[in-house]
Design a protein around this motif. Structure first.
Motif, PDB file in Angstrom:
ATOM      1  N   LEU A   9      24.571  32.205  -6.552  1.00  0.00           N
ATOM      2  CA  LEU A   9      24.350  33.092  -6.140  1.00  0.00           C
ATOM      3  C   LEU A   9      24.857  33.441  -8.125  1.00  0.00           C
ATOM      4  O   LEU A   9      24.402  34.354  -9.521  1.00  0.00           O
ATOM      5  N   LYS A  67      26.884  29.678  -0.834  1.00  0.00           N
ATOM      6  CA  LYS A  67      25.819  30.488  -1.263  1.00  0.00           C
ATOM      7  C   LYS A  67      25.990  31.604  -2.182  1.00  0.00           C
ATOM      8  O   LYS A  67      24.972  31.570  -3.220  1.00  0.00           O
ATOM      9  N   THR A  90      19.062  21.842   5.113  1.00  0.00           N
ATOM     10  CA  THR A  90      19.636  22.638   5.560  1.00  0.00           C
ATOM     11  C   THR A  90      21.229  23.024   5.074  1.00  0.00           C
ATOM     12  O   THR A  90      22.025  21.906   5.334  1.00  0.00           O
ATOM     13  N   TRP A 140      17.822  22.662  -1.630  1.00  0.00           N
ATOM     14  CA  TRP A 140      18.403  23.817  -0.348  1.00  0.00           C
ATOM     15  C   TRP A 140      18.263  24.892  -0.940  1.00  0.00           C
ATOM     16  O   TRP A 140      18.034  26.212  -0.465  1.00  0.00           O
ATOM     17  N   ILE A 141      18.471  25.470  -2.402  1.00  0.00           N
ATOM     18  CA  ILE A 141      18.423  26.432  -3.190  1.00  0.00           C
ATOM     19  C   ILE A 141      17.153  26.968  -3.271  1.00  0.00           C
ATOM     20  O   ILE A 141      16.658  27.986  -3.450  1.00  0.00           O
ATOM     21  N   ASP A 142      16.197  25.952  -3.471  1.00  0.00           N
ATOM     22  CA  ASP A 142      14.688  25.902  -3.934  1.00  0.00           C
ATOM     23  C   ASP A 142      13.720  26.645  -2.811  1.00  0.00           C
ATOM     24  O   ASP A 142      13.059  27.477  -2.436  1.00  0.00           O
ATOM     25  N   ALA A 143      14.220  26.188  -1.759  1.00  0.00           N
ATOM     26  CA  ALA A 143      14.510  26.642  -0.082  1.00  0.00           C
ATOM     27  C   ALA A 143      14.554  27.701   0.041  1.00  0.00           C
ATOM     28  O   ALA A 143      14.149  27.993   1.154  1.00  0.00           O
ATOM     29  N   ASN A 144      15.300  28.562  -0.484  1.00  0.00           N
ATOM     30  CA  ASN A 144      15.819  29.758  -0.122  1.00  0.00           C
ATOM     31  C   ASN A 144      17.172  29.836   0.574  1.00  0.00           C
ATOM     32  O   ASN A 144      17.093  30.638   1.507  1.00  0.00           O
ATOM     33  N   PHE A 145      18.441  28.513   0.831  1.00  0.00           N
ATOM     34  CA  PHE A 145      19.216  28.912   1.609  1.00  0.00           C
ATOM     35  C   PHE A 145      19.065  28.671   2.867  1.00  0.00           C
ATOM     36  O   PHE A 145      19.818  29.111   3.346  1.00  0.00           O
TER      37      PHE A 145
END
Length: 120
Positions: A77, A73, A37, A113-118
């Motif tokens: 992006l 984040k 996280t 973390w990115i793959d888990a949608n932040f």
């Protein structure tokens, strides 16, 4: 002879009492105990490697702050943060600027973390 018999009985009792009644399902893989996280993992990576330039008031030509979850984040992006930290050391645009490349484990954690949608 009596002491040997008592020792044998005691050893058997200890061996059999240590058995458990775990089922095969109890022995499965644990759920992901180390979920990546922002708070538990990413923040410390950013704080230890990026805040020198990407602080509240960015310095050394840094274009943005990376002091909050939202900042980091957004950098992923809109500013290709993962690409920038994944470049070879010394490559154009590689971050941290002029420093050693982040350890691959840190890059992998940010990617997870990115793959888990932040997750925060």
């Amino acid at each position: 002879m009596k002491n040997k018999t008592n020792l044998f009985i005691l050893s058997g009792f200890i061996a059999f009492s240590s058995c458990t009644s775990d089922s095969v399902s109890d022995l499965g893989e644990p759920s992901n105990l180390s979920e990546v996280t922002y708070t538990t993992t990413v923040k410390s990576i950013i704080d230890n490697n990026c805040i020198v330039c990407h602080g509240n008031s960015p310095t050394n030509g840094a274009p943005m702050s990376l002091t909050t979850y939202e900042n980091v984040k957004d950098a992923v992006l809109t500013r290709n943060l993962l690409d920038r930290i994944s470049r070879a050391e010394g490559a154009s645009g590689a971050m941290p600027l002029g420093g050693p490349r982040l350890p691959q484990n840190d890059i992998n954690a940010i990617s997870e973390w990115i793959d888990a949608n932040f997750p925060q």
